[in-house]
Write an enzyme that holds these catalytic residues in place. Structure first.
Site, PDB file in Angstrom:
ATOM      1  N   ALA A 159       1.498  18.621  33.290  1.00  0.00           N
ATOM      2  CA  ALA A 159       1.659  19.774  34.180  1.00  0.00           C
ATOM      3  C   ALA A 159       0.487  19.785  35.161  1.00  0.00           C
ATOM      4  O   ALA A 159      -0.478  19.037  34.988  1.00  0.00           O
ATOM      5  CB  ALA A 159       1.675  21.074  33.384  1.00  0.00           C
ATOM      6  N   LYS A 160       0.564  20.579  36.185  1.00  0.00           N
ATOM      7  CA  LYS A 160      -0.567  20.764  37.106  1.00  0.00           C
ATOM      8  C   LYS A 160      -0.320  22.020  37.917  1.00  0.00           C
ATOM      9  O   LYS A 160       0.827  22.426  38.110  1.00  0.00           O
ATOM     10  CB  LYS A 160      -0.674  19.566  38.062  1.00  0.00           C
TER      11      LYS A 160
END
Ligand code: NAD
Length: 414
Positions: A99-100
């Protein structure tokens, strides 16, 4: 940048003979969240930002990735970096997905009080989609242990005591020993593997570093401690060089007081943009994306590039460098030390247990060496560069987990 991570993925998928169906399954983000953040600043003016979280893949565990505060942050950036996290966690074989996220604010012009308010609003709006078993943010560009502490506190108001919701926290707030320096240490670890493979040692090499924040300064410090000469460093304020090697601890002190390398008296000043083509054995890009492009790749003089930053080399530059036999240790391997110690931190939080720094560093060194050797093995097996090999290794691991979870009428070619 979105196309860049897809480019490298598809190159590795071609090596593996992956079907279009599996490519689509592996490339489609699990969830994309965009929120509006408005606060009344200290000066009484209204400030308005956008916050993002892209959760790419959870096949191998809760999703994991940094939180970046930068004016250029947008959905495409978050998506591309989230995608990279999926492959990175798989390369070092930690039980996380990718994720980011981030906020399109500029912390350099914000007061700490405003930054705190912005962070609190972000958590308020994201609290349903993050959590210790869902998605665990960590520091990235312009975020640090302090910001992680704020997030932990805010999230715990809603979910109860939850130290495992973020990693990279302050030591006094359930952080892990060794986390702060972990990404830089991982960069040093993989460089040690390369040098051993080439029959060289740290004592005999010169190194140029772009970016002197968390990743750049820790990598430079640890590499210098082992005897290498850090001959040039550049950041957003400029560059500083010294042929006999910069005094890295003194430079770190200077930057912590002055905010950048410019003005450091222990070396000569130069235009920071020149760092990419500096005359050194090793170049470590540890700032932002797209530092090495088709415009400067042919002029790179280092024979080894260790990607401390995420996405510092464009696909065109990657091809030019490979044709010139420059060895590139890719981001998804080289900078995976941070997420590895984040995993140690999360595991310690969940078990209410603590490792000392020596243990953390030993386990990190082992993980990085093992990952390097696994990637090297795939690279030799298929006769491919280290970046493509890292993607091949990661796609194999994520692909097996992803397909074991769902009913789909297709087979993996491995
Ligand atoms: P940081 O905010 O601590 O430092 C960023 C550095 O980049 C600063 O020295 C800044 O001056 C420099 N910089 C910014 N713009 C520049 C420019 N145009 N030219 C030269 N230098 C410039 O950030 P960080 O945590 O060290 O992250 C750096 C890179 O490493 C990012 O790509 C990040 O995604 C990646 N990364 C960080 C971690 C981590 O644990 N912090 C882990 C993996 C990857």
């Amino acid at each position: 940048m979105l196309t860049e991570s897809h480019f490298y993925f598809n190159k590795a998928a071609d090596v593996l003979g992956l079907s279009d169906k599996v490519r689509t399954i592996l490339l489609t983000p699990h969830r994309t969240v965009k929120v509006g953040i408005a606060i009344e600043g200290e000066d009484g003016k209204l400030q308005s930002y956008e916050g993002y979280r892209v959760q790419h893949n959870l096949a191998r565990g809760p999703m994991k990735g940094g939180l970046r505060y930068h004016p250029a942050m947008d959905e495409d950036h978050a998506a591309a970096l989230a995608n990279l996290m999926t492959w990175k966690t798989a390369v070092v074989d930690v039980p996380f997905g990718g994720a980011k996220g981030g906020i399109n604010c500029d912390p350099h012009v914000l007061s700490e009080r405003d930054l705190f308010q912005i962070t609190v609003r972000f958590v308020e709006q994201m609290k349903e989609v993050i959590g210790p078993t869902t998605d665990i943010p960590a520091p990235d560009v312009n975020t640090n242990a302090k910001v992680m502490g704020w997030i932990m506190h805010e999230y715990s108001k809603y979910a109860g005591f939850s130290p495992g919701v973020v990693t990279g926290k302050p030591l006094d707030l359930f952080g892990s020993e060794g986390r702060e320096a972990a990404t830089g240490r991982g960069v040093m670890d993989v460089l040690a593997e390369v040098l051993a493979e080439q029959g060289k040692s740290f004592e005999g090499i010169t190194v140029a570093v772009q970016g002197f924040g968390n990743v750049g300064n820790n990598a430079a410090r640890l590499i210098a401690e082992r005897g290498a000469k850090i001959v040039a460093v550049a950041d957003h304020t400029g560059g500083v060089c010294r042929d006999s090697g910069l005094d890295v601890p003194a430079l770190i002190n200077w930057v912590s007081e002055q905010g950048g390398v410019a003005g450091f008296s222990g070396g000569d000043a130069f235009d920071g943009a020149e760092i990419v083509t500096w005359d050194a054995d090793v170049f470590i890009p540890a700032a932002l994306e797209d530092a090495i492009t088709k415009n400067n790749a042919a002029d790179v003089r280092a024979s080894i590039i260790v990607e401390g930053a995420n996405g510092p080399t464009t696909p065109e530059a990657h091809e030019i460098l490979c044709d010139r036999n420059v060895l590139i240790i890719p981001d998804i391997l080289a900078n995976a030390g941070g997420v590895t110690v984040s995993y140690f931190e999360w595991a310690q939080n969940i078990q209410q247990f603590r490792w000392d720094e020596e243990r953390v560093n030993q386990e990190l060194d082992k993980k990085m060496s093992k990952a390097y050797r696994s990637v090297r093995e795939v690279s030799s097996e298929h006769g491919i560069d280290m970046r493509t090999a890292a993607f091949v290794l990661a796609i194999r691991r994520v692909g097996k987990a992803a397909l074991a979870r769902i009913h789909v009428n297709t087979k993996l070619p491995f």
